[in-house]
Design a protein around this motif. Structure first.
Motif, PDB file in Angstrom:
ATOM      1  N   PRO A  80      40.254  46.965  36.769  1.00  0.00           N
ATOM      2  CA  PRO A  80      40.579  47.603  35.487  1.00  0.00           C
ATOM      3  C   PRO A  80      40.834  46.622  34.342  1.00  0.00           C
ATOM      4  CG  PRO A  80      41.723  48.711  37.264  1.00  0.00           C
ATOM      5  CD  PRO A  80      41.077  47.500  37.874  1.00  0.00           C
ATOM      6  N   LEU A  81      41.527  45.515  34.619  1.00  0.00           N
ATOM      7  CA  LEU A  81      41.821  44.557  33.550  1.00  0.00           C
ATOM      8  C   LEU A  81      40.561  43.859  33.075  1.00  0.00           C
ATOM      9  CD1 LEU A  81      45.132  42.946  34.852  1.00  0.00           C
ATOM     10  CD2 LEU A  81      44.850  44.656  33.053  1.00  0.00           C
ATOM     11  N   THR A  82      39.641  43.610  33.992  1.00  0.00           N
ATOM     12  CA  THR A  82      38.372  42.982  33.618  1.00  0.00           C
ATOM     13  C   THR A  82      37.487  43.964  32.869  1.00  0.00           C
ATOM     14  OG1 THR A  82      38.473  41.528  35.541  1.00  0.00           O
ATOM     15  CG2 THR A  82      36.329  41.798  34.492  1.00  0.00           C
ATOM     16  N   ALA A  83      37.334  45.158  33.411  1.00  0.00           N
ATOM     17  CA  ALA A  83      36.455  46.159  32.799  1.00  0.00           C
ATOM     18  C   ALA A  83      36.889  46.510  31.385  1.00  0.00           C
ATOM     19  CB  ALA A  83      36.419  47.416  33.667  1.00  0.00           C
ATOM     20  N   VAL A 118      37.561  50.619  38.913  1.00  0.00           N
ATOM     21  CA  VAL A 118      38.145  51.198  40.127  1.00  0.00           C
ATOM     22  C   VAL A 118      39.650  50.986  40.037  1.00  0.00           C
ATOM     23  CG1 VAL A 118      38.296  51.028  42.636  1.00  0.00           C
ATOM     24  CG2 VAL A 118      36.078  50.789  41.505  1.00  0.00           C
ATOM     25  N   ARG A 119      40.369  52.056  39.697  1.00  0.00           N
ATOM     26  CA  ARG A 119      41.800  51.902  39.411  1.00  0.00           C
ATOM     27  C   ARG A 119      42.631  51.730  40.674  1.00  0.00           C
ATOM     28  NH1 ARG A 119      42.512  51.953  34.357  1.00  0.00           N
ATOM     29  NH2 ARG A 119      41.047  53.008  32.955  1.00  0.00           N
ATOM     30  N   VAL A 120      42.191  52.321  41.779  1.00  0.00           N
ATOM     31  CA  VAL A 120      42.901  52.165  43.047  1.00  0.00           C
ATOM     32  C   VAL A 120      41.904  51.668  44.089  1.00  0.00           C
ATOM     33  CG1 VAL A 120      44.245  53.290  44.849  1.00  0.00           C
ATOM     34  CG2 VAL A 120      44.470  54.053  42.477  1.00  0.00           C
ATOM     35  N   PRO A 121      42.003  50.408  44.510  1.00  0.00           N
ATOM     36  CA  PRO A 121      41.088  49.914  45.540  1.00  0.00           C
ATOM     37  C   PRO A 121      41.191  50.790  46.791  1.00  0.00           C
ATOM     38  CG  PRO A 121      42.320  48.109  44.556  1.00  0.00           C
ATOM     39  CD  PRO A 121      42.944  49.375  44.058  1.00  0.00           C
TER      40      PRO A 121
END
Length: 227
Positions: free
Chosen positions: A79-82, A127-130
């Motif tokens: 999420p932080l990268t996206a 993908v917020r939750v792996p």
């Protein structure tokens, strides 16, 4: 894992494959372990002999997203990268690609439904939750504990725990160097043909050393599980 205290005459394994089979049988018989296993998984730092995992509940959509991309691209879905990738230049800069290569990748991501184009600002899916809550790596060797320890330590880049399992006949040289396992955080166990497990040092549970390799392993596992 329970330590066996039975006295018996030990006979050894003929191959590492046989040792792996006995380890898997032990895991399946371990009541309430909750782990599932995959063999010979590439976590981005070499091939791990056995990878155990536990799923996060209700993450089927996330699993499918990760399964759709090559593992090397999976870190983009963090999420932080996206959140910081909204243009072709952003993507090129994050991966060290040329503009033309980044554009080809965007087209690939669009086909996968992971890139939404807008006139002002595009969006990369995340993908917020792996899907995998816990990952445990195991290196199985008959006697070469030093080689196993090296790979097991590399596996900590993506795993929460990493273990070495040896043929119990050959555990003493490794135990004599137990301090190396302790310093590395790698667990050491040995096993005999009867399926009895002997715990010499428990692995340290810690977050993966590399977020990039963690996402790589998540995607590699997702590809296996989604089949």
């Amino acid at each position: 894992m329970n330590r066996s205290t039975k006295s018996k005459i030990f006979t050894g394994f003929k191959t590492e494959e046989q040792l792996v089979e006995v380890v898997l049988s032990f895991i399946k018989k371990s009541a309430g372990s909750g782990y599932k296993a995959e063999l010979e998984l590439d976590g981005g730092v070499g091939i791990a002999d056995i990878v155990l995992y536990k799923r996060h509940p209700r993450t089927t959509r996330e699993l499918r997203k990760l399964a759709s991309v090559p593992p090397r691209l999976a870190p983009l879905l963090d999420p932080l990268t996206a959140a910081y990738i909204s243009t072709c230049d952003d993507l090129a800069s994050s991966l060290g690609l040329s503009s033309s290569a980044a554009l080809r990748l965007i087209k690939q991501l669009q086909r996968l439904g992971l890139w939404t184009a807008h006139p002002s600002k595009s969006a990369l899916a995340s993908v917020r939750v792996p899907p995998f809550q816990t990952i445990v790596a195991i290196e199985a060797k008959l006697a070469d504990w030093s080689r196993a320890l090296g790979q097991a330590y590399r596996n900590l880049q993506f795993a929460d725990e990493s273990w070495v399992v040896l043929d119990h006949r050959f555990h003493r040289p490794a135990v004599a160097q137990l301090e190396r396992f302790i310093r590395s955080g790698v667990g050491l166990v040995s096993m005999d043909l009867n399926g009895d497990l002997y715990v010499h040092h428990r692995a340290t549970t810690t977050p993966a050393m590399s977020l990039t390799k963690r996402w790589h392993a998540q995607a590699a596992l997702a590809r296996r599980v989604a089949k």
